[in-house]
Design an enzyme around this catalytic site. Structure first.
Site, short mmCIF file in Angstrom:
data_model
loop_
_atom_site.label_atom_id
_atom_site.label_comp_id
_atom_site.label_asym_id
_atom_site.label_seq_id
_atom_site.Cartn_x
_atom_site.Cartn_y
_atom_site.Cartn_z
N ASP A 129 36.00 9.91 18.24
CA ASP A 129 34.95 10.75 17.56
C ASP A 129 35.13 11.78 16.55
OD1 ASP A 129 32.26 9.34 17.47
OD2 ASP A 129 31.92 10.88 19.93
N ASP A 147 33.17 11.86 22.33
CA ASP A 147 32.56 13.31 22.02
C ASP A 147 32.76 14.41 23.12
OD1 ASP A 147 30.62 12.96 21.18
OD2 ASP A 147 30.59 13.99 19.35
N SER A 148 31.63 13.10 23.96
CA SER A 148 31.40 13.20 24.90
C SER A 148 31.95 14.03 25.96
CB SER A 148 30.58 11.77 25.83
OG SER A 148 31.83 11.28 25.99
N GLU A 192 22.16 3.36 20.44
CA GLU A 192 22.22 4.32 21.52
C GLU A 192 20.80 4.32 21.98
OE1 GLU A 192 23.57 8.16 24.38
OE2 GLU A 192 24.46 7.82 22.21
N LYS A 230 34.63 6.92 15.12
CA LYS A 230 33.15 6.51 14.70
C LYS A 230 32.62 8.55 14.33
CE LYS A 230 31.13 7.13 18.56
NZ LYS A 230 29.85 8.02 18.69
N GLU A 278 28.28 8.94 13.70
CA GLU A 278 26.74 9.51 13.75
C GLU A 278 26.46 9.18 12.41
OE1 GLU A 278 26.28 11.33 18.01
OE2 GLU A 278 24.98 12.26 16.70
#
Length: 303
Positions: free
Chosen positions: A121, A82-83, A220, A151, A153
């Site tokens: 993501d 999502d970057s 991270e 992925k 978080e």
């Protein structure tokens, strides 16, 4: 946690910069980098690499063309992060990225590759409501985009969600430490895991996602010694970004790695090229030739 309690980081592998046709590890088996050529890399390949102590690289990708370059270079795992919000879509953070956008970008990366595992993501708001919401959106990325894994978080707070996804056949890469989707709650992008309490919390998060069934976990912005210690205690691979050399794998945002990002980049980024300058020079040369009527030349014209 004191530094004296932590195990030292492992020494990085020193290998060729070109992907071998069938690289062989010291143990006699095919390595992850360049060793899988007739199918996509799977979670079993990553688990085997962890067992034999082989490190591997992951890069982000957001389009078919760039993904194809990285696939040909032998990068075993590509993350449709999502970057993309910051790097491709013009947002100030990852928060505005939608499922529709992630699905389109992920599908492009899948179409542009043959070998790499493609991880998509789950964007902010697509899984926090409930495990059922997460399963619905993860299934969409797998069915519509063709990704091999997703992925998300969160550590302990995301354990129930990870458990449902993995039980339902969705491979999950977890992401702990600095979680960019929580930028507003964190008040920025601070390093995570500093101090005893924060270090123990990070270790609990790592154990929680592993116990829930995640096949790998991104660490991270975590102190290097703590990340190395977590890596040594985990049965699943750790993927570092700003977490030192002691992780099993490393990931970078490709626009940072290749020098496309304008302005300041994070401390943990190494720029391996300056593509922004190369592309800018090419555009300026093209414009000058158009203005000077030297392009198109006769060899670029039809008769």
């Amino acid at each position: 946690m004191n530094a004296s309690q932590l195990s030292p980081a492992q020494t990085p592998d020193q290998g060729s910069t070109q992907a071998p046709a069938a690289a062989v590890t010291a143990s006699g088996g095919h390595s992850l980098y360049g060793g899988v050529t007739n199918r996509r890399v799977t979670v079993r390949d990553l688990a085997a690499a962890k067992q034999r102590g082989e490190r591997w690289a992951m890069l982000t990708a957001y389009d078919a063309l760039t993904a194809g370059v990285f696939d040909e270079a032998g990068i075993p795992v590509l993350l449709v992060g999502d970057s993309a919000g910051n790097c491709a879509l013009g947002y100030e953070s990852t928060v505005p990225v939608t499922m529709d956008e992630m699905t389109i970008l992920s599908a492009a990366v899948v179409r542009g590759t043959k070998r790499a595992m493609v991880v998509g993501d789950l964007p902010f708001g697509s899984y926090q409501e409930s495990p059922a919401q997460a399963l619905r959106n993860a299934a969409r990325l797998m069915k519509e985009a063709g990704v091999g894994a997703v992925k998300l978080e969160g550590g302990e707070r995301s354990a129930r969600t990870i458990e449902l996804l993995t039980e339902s056949g969705v491979p999950v890469m977890a992401h702990i430490g600095l979680t960019p989707q929580s930028v507003h709650a964190l008040g920025g992008y601070p390093v995570q895991g500093r101090g005893d309490e924060a270090a123990h919390r990070l270790q609990r998060d790592a154990k929680a996602v592993q116990d829930a069934g995640a096949f790998a976990v991104v660490l991270e912005a975590v102190p290097a010694e703590l990340a190395a210690h977590v890596t040594e205690t985990m049965a699943i691979p750790t993927v570092g970004i700003g977490a030192g050399v002691g992780c099993d794998a490393q990931v970078l945002v490709w626009t940072d790695m290749a020098g496309m990002t304008a302005g300041r980049v994070p401390k943990f980024v190494k720029q391996y090229a300056n593509l922004r300058a190369v592309l800018g020079d090419a555009a300026r040369e093209y414009a000058e030739e158009v203005r000077g009527a030297t392009f198109p030349a006769p060899e670029h014209s039809f008769k």
